[in-house]
Design a protein around this motif. Structure first.
Motif, PDB file in Angstrom:
ATOM      1  N   GLY A  55       0.809  -1.211   0.000  1.00  0.00           N
ATOM      2  CA  GLY A  55       0.000   0.000   0.000  1.00  0.00           C
ATOM      3  C   GLY A  55       0.844   1.263   0.000  1.00  0.00           C
ATOM      4  N   LYS A  56       0.153   2.369  -0.277  1.00  0.00           N
ATOM      5  CA  LYS A  56       0.856   3.649  -0.422  1.00  0.00           C
ATOM      6  C   LYS A  56       1.439   4.163   0.888  1.00  0.00           C
ATOM      7  CE  LYS A  56      -1.933   6.411  -2.667  1.00  0.00           C
ATOM      8  NZ  LYS A  56      -2.614   7.328  -3.587  1.00  0.00           N
ATOM      9  N   ALA A  57       0.803   3.862   2.019  1.00  0.00           N
ATOM     10  CA  ALA A  57       1.315   4.377   3.298  1.00  0.00           C
ATOM     11  C   ALA A  57       2.692   3.790   3.607  1.00  0.00           C
ATOM     12  CB  ALA A  57       0.340   4.076   4.430  1.00  0.00           C
ATOM     13  N   ILE A  58       2.860   2.482   3.432  1.00  0.00           N
ATOM     14  CA  ILE A  58       4.158   1.847   3.679  1.00  0.00           C
ATOM     15  C   ILE A  58       5.191   2.369   2.687  1.00  0.00           C
ATOM     16  CG2 ILE A  58       5.428  -0.346   3.611  1.00  0.00           C
ATOM     17  CD1 ILE A  58       3.685  -0.061   6.116  1.00  0.00           C
ATOM     18  N   LEU A  59       4.794   2.499   1.428  1.00  0.00           N
ATOM     19  CA  LEU A  59       5.705   3.029   0.410  1.00  0.00           C
ATOM     20  C   LEU A  59       6.115   4.458   0.742  1.00  0.00           C
ATOM     21  CD1 LEU A  59       7.257   3.047  -2.243  1.00  0.00           C
ATOM     22  CD2 LEU A  59       5.090   3.442  -3.436  1.00  0.00           C
ATOM     23  N   GLN A  60       5.148   5.301   1.099  1.00  0.00           N
ATOM     24  CA  GLN A  60       5.471   6.694   1.412  1.00  0.00           C
ATOM     25  C   GLN A  60       6.372   6.791   2.633  1.00  0.00           C
ATOM     26  OE1 GLN A  60       4.636   9.399  -0.652  1.00  0.00           O
ATOM     27  NE2 GLN A  60       6.297  10.191   0.597  1.00  0.00           N
ATOM     28  N   ASP A  61       6.138   5.944   3.638  1.00  0.00           N
ATOM     29  CA  ASP A  61       7.031   5.926   4.798  1.00  0.00           C
ATOM     30  C   ASP A  61       8.456   5.580   4.378  1.00  0.00           C
ATOM     31  OD1 ASP A  61       5.096   6.631   6.657  1.00  0.00           O
ATOM     32  OD2 ASP A  61       4.763   4.580   7.367  1.00  0.00           O
ATOM     33  N   ALA A  62       8.589   4.590   3.481  1.00  0.00           N
ATOM     34  CA  ALA A  62       9.917   4.203   3.000  1.00  0.00           C
ATOM     35  C   ALA A  62      10.590   5.372   2.283  1.00  0.00           C
ATOM     36  CB  ALA A  62       9.810   2.987   2.079  1.00  0.00           C
ATOM     37  N   VAL A  63       9.846   6.041   1.415  1.00  0.00           N
ATOM     38  CA  VAL A  63      10.394   7.188   0.683  1.00  0.00           C
ATOM     39  C   VAL A  63      10.804   8.284   1.670  1.00  0.00           C
ATOM     40  CG1 VAL A  63       9.835   9.036  -0.958  1.00  0.00           C
ATOM     41  CG2 VAL A  63       9.133   6.671  -1.444  1.00  0.00           C
ATOM     42  N   ASP A  64       9.942   8.561   2.648  1.00  0.00           N
ATOM     43  CA  ASP A  64      10.229   9.615   3.622  1.00  0.00           C
ATOM     44  C   ASP A  64      11.457   9.298   4.479  1.00  0.00           C
ATOM     45  OD1 ASP A  64       7.999  10.974   2.681  1.00  0.00           O
ATOM     46  OD2 ASP A  64       6.706  10.395   4.365  1.00  0.00           O
ATOM     47  N   GLN A  65      11.690   8.016   4.738  1.00  0.00           N
ATOM     48  CA  GLN A  65      12.828   7.617   5.572  1.00  0.00           C
ATOM     49  C   GLN A  65      14.142   7.537   4.783  1.00  0.00           C
ATOM     50  OE1 GLN A  65      12.005   4.049   7.952  1.00  0.00           O
ATOM     51  NE2 GLN A  65       9.851   4.627   8.003  1.00  0.00           N
ATOM     52  N   SER A  66      14.049   7.568   3.483  1.00  0.00           N
ATOM     53  CA  SER A  66      15.233   7.404   2.626  1.00  0.00           C
ATOM     54  C   SER A  66      16.090   8.657   2.601  1.00  0.00           C
ATOM     55  CB  SER A  66      14.793   7.066   1.194  1.00  0.00           C
ATOM     56  OG  SER A  66      14.082   5.857   1.171  1.00  0.00           O
ATOM     57  N   ASN A  67      17.385   8.463   2.650  1.00  0.00           N
ATOM     58  CA  ASN A  67      18.339   9.564   2.507  1.00  0.00           C
ATOM     59  C   ASN A  67      18.757   9.735   1.056  1.00  0.00           C
ATOM     60  OD1 ASN A  67      18.311   9.841   5.283  1.00  0.00           O
ATOM     61  ND2 ASN A  67      20.181   8.668   5.590  1.00  0.00           N
ATOM     62  N   TYR A  68      18.013   9.168   0.141  1.00  0.00           N
ATOM     63  CA  TYR A  68      18.323   9.188  -1.285  1.00  0.00           C
ATOM     64  C   TYR A  68      17.025   9.375  -2.062  1.00  0.00           C
ATOM     65  CZ  TYR A  68      16.739   4.380  -0.723  1.00  0.00           C
ATOM     66  OH  TYR A  68      15.998   3.273  -0.401  1.00  0.00           O
ATOM     67  N   PRO A  69      17.103   9.869  -3.288  1.00  0.00           N
ATOM     68  CA  PRO A  69      15.888  10.057  -4.080  1.00  0.00           C
ATOM     69  C   PRO A  69      15.403   8.741  -4.717  1.00  0.00           C
ATOM     70  CG  PRO A  69      17.787  10.788  -5.326  1.00  0.00           C
ATOM     71  CD  PRO A  69      18.290  10.395  -3.964  1.00  0.00           C
ATOM     72  N   TRP A  70      14.094   8.644  -4.899  1.00  0.00           N
ATOM     73  CA  TRP A  70      13.466   7.563  -5.649  1.00  0.00           C
ATOM     74  C   TRP A  70      13.151   8.138  -7.020  1.00  0.00           C
ATOM     75  CZ3 TRP A  70      11.078   2.874  -3.391  1.00  0.00           C
ATOM     76  CH2 TRP A  70      11.520   2.622  -2.090  1.00  0.00           C
ATOM     77  N   LEU A  71      13.597   7.471  -8.062  1.00  0.00           N
ATOM     78  CA  LEU A  71      13.455   7.972  -9.422  1.00  0.00           C
ATOM     79  C   LEU A  71      12.566   7.046 -10.246  1.00  0.00           C
ATOM     80  CD1 LEU A  71      17.251   8.633 -10.089  1.00  0.00           C
ATOM     81  CD2 LEU A  71      15.565  10.303  -9.297  1.00  0.00           C
ATOM     82  N   SER A  72      11.532   7.583 -10.817  1.00  0.00           N
ATOM     83  CA  SER A  72      10.761   6.845 -11.821  1.00  0.00           C
ATOM     84  C   SER A  72      10.008   7.874 -12.637  1.00  0.00           C
ATOM     85  CB  SER A  72       9.806   5.827 -11.214  1.00  0.00           C
ATOM     86  OG  SER A  72       9.291   5.007 -12.251  1.00  0.00           O
ATOM     87  N   ALA A  73      10.555   8.174 -13.788  1.00  0.00           N
ATOM     88  CA  ALA A  73       9.996   9.230 -14.638  1.00  0.00           C
ATOM     89  C   ALA A  73       8.591   8.906 -15.127  1.00  0.00           C
ATOM     90  CB  ALA A  73      10.921   9.474 -15.829  1.00  0.00           C
ATOM     91  N   ASN A  74       8.246   7.626 -15.198  1.00  0.00           N
ATOM     92  CA  ASN A  74       6.946   7.268 -15.777  1.00  0.00           C
ATOM     93  C   ASN A  74       5.852   7.007 -14.757  1.00  0.00           C
ATOM     94  OD1 ASN A  74       8.211   4.713 -15.087  1.00  0.00           O
ATOM     95  ND2 ASN A  74       6.589   3.739 -16.288  1.00  0.00           N
ATOM     96  N   ILE A  75       6.144   7.090 -13.475  1.00  0.00           N
ATOM     97  CA  ILE A  75       5.095   6.990 -12.456  1.00  0.00           C
ATOM     98  C   ILE A  75       4.720   8.411 -12.091  1.00  0.00           C
ATOM     99  CG2 ILE A  75       4.490   6.188 -10.155  1.00  0.00           C
ATOM    100  CD1 ILE A  75       6.524   3.946 -10.464  1.00  0.00           C
ATOM    101  N   VAL A  76       3.484   8.782 -12.414  1.00  0.00           N
ATOM    102  CA  VAL A  76       3.067  10.182 -12.255  1.00  0.00           C
ATOM    103  C   VAL A  76       1.821  10.312 -11.387  1.00  0.00           C
ATOM    104  CG1 VAL A  76       4.109  10.908 -14.448  1.00  0.00           C
ATOM    105  CG2 VAL A  76       1.739  10.163 -14.403  1.00  0.00           C
ATOM    106  N   ASP A  77       1.709  11.463 -10.757  1.00  0.00           N
ATOM    107  CA  ASP A  77       0.528  11.806  -9.981  1.00  0.00           C
ATOM    108  C   ASP A  77      -0.621  12.040 -10.949  1.00  0.00           C
ATOM    109  OD1 ASP A  77      -1.363  13.966  -8.818  1.00  0.00           O
ATOM    110  OD2 ASP A  77      -0.259  13.246  -7.054  1.00  0.00           O
ATOM    111  N   GLU A  78      -1.712  11.364 -10.729  1.00  0.00           N
ATOM    112  CA  GLU A  78      -2.860  11.436 -11.636  1.00  0.00           C
ATOM    113  C   GLU A  78      -3.410  12.859 -11.778  1.00  0.00           C
ATOM    114  OE1 GLU A  78      -5.942   8.036 -11.958  1.00  0.00           O
ATOM    115  OE2 GLU A  78      -6.744   9.459 -10.498  1.00  0.00           O
TER     116      GLU A  78
END
Length: 171
Positions: A52-75
Motif C-alpha cells: 500500500g501507499k502508506a508503507i511506500l510513502q514511509d519508505a520514501v520519507d525515511q530514505s536519505n536518497y531520491p526515488w526515481l521513476s519518470a513514468n510513475i506520475v501523480d494522476e
C-alpha cells in the motif's frame, strides 16, 4: 562510486512481511540498510506497491536518497510521483553522471487498485526516450545511466510474448 537500487526493495522477504505486520510504526529496516550503505538513488519496483501507499510513502520519507521513476506520475498533476525524474551526481574525479529510471507500466495489471489509487503508470519506453531527450537538452553530464525495473516479457523457453512494455525485442 555510485550505488543504486533497481527496485523491489520493500517487499518480497519474510523480514519485510514481519515488519509490515508487526512493526510498521518503527523505522523500515531495508531503508535503514540502504541509508547505511549510502545509496545514491533507487527506482521503485512493481512490488514496492504491494503493502500500500502508506508503507511506500514511509519508505520514501525515511530514505536519505531520491526515488526515481519518470513514468510513475501523480494522476492529478501529471508530475512525477516521486519528485524529480532524474538526478545529476558529480563523482570525486569530476565526472558528472545523469541518473534516471522507469518502472514497468504493467503495475496496474498486477496491483490491488487501492494501492495505486491516484497514480498513473505511463509507457516506460516512451517516457524513457522523452526524459533522455530532456536530460540531453538541459543538463551538462558525461555519462547517463537509465535504470529500468521490469521483467522477462517473453517465456524463457518458448520465446512467446507474455507482456509488452515497449522494451521487448522483435526477435
Amino acid at each position: 562510486m555510485i550505488v543504486l537500487d533497481n527496485g523491489d526493495l520493500i517487499q518480497g522477504t519474510p523480514l519485510m512481511t514481519h515488519y509490515v505486520k508487526n512493526h510498521a510504526e518503527k523505522p523500515n529496516p531495508m531503508i535503514a540498510i540502504m541509508n547505511q550503505i549510502g545509496l545514491d538513488a533507487g527506482v521503485p519496483g512493481n512490488h514496492e506497491f504491494n503493502f500500500g501507499k502508506a508503507i511506500l510513502q514511509d519508505a520514501v520519507d525515511q530514505s536519505n536518497y531520491p526515488w526515481l521513476s519518470a513514468n510513475i506520475v501523480d494522476e492529478k498533476t501529471g508530475k512525477p510521483y516521486f519528485g524529480s525524474p532524474y538526478i545529476i551526481k558529480t563523482l570525486s574525479n569530476g565526472v558528472k553522471v545523469a541518473i534516471t529510471g522507469v518502472t514497468t507500466h504493467y503495475v496496474p495489471n498486477w496491483e490491488t487498485p487501492e494501492h495505486i489509487q491516484g497514480i498513473q503508470f505511463a509507457d516506460a519506453f516512451t517516457t524513457l526516450k522523452e526524459i533522455v531527450k530532456e536530460i540531453q537538452s538541459n543538463e551538462d553530464y558525461d555519462l547517463l545511466i537509465a535504470l529500468y525495473h521490469g521483467g522477462f516479457e517473453r517465456d524463457m523457453e518458448t520465446g512467446e510474448v507474455t507482456e509488452t512494455s515497449g522494451f521487448t525485442s522483435t526477435r
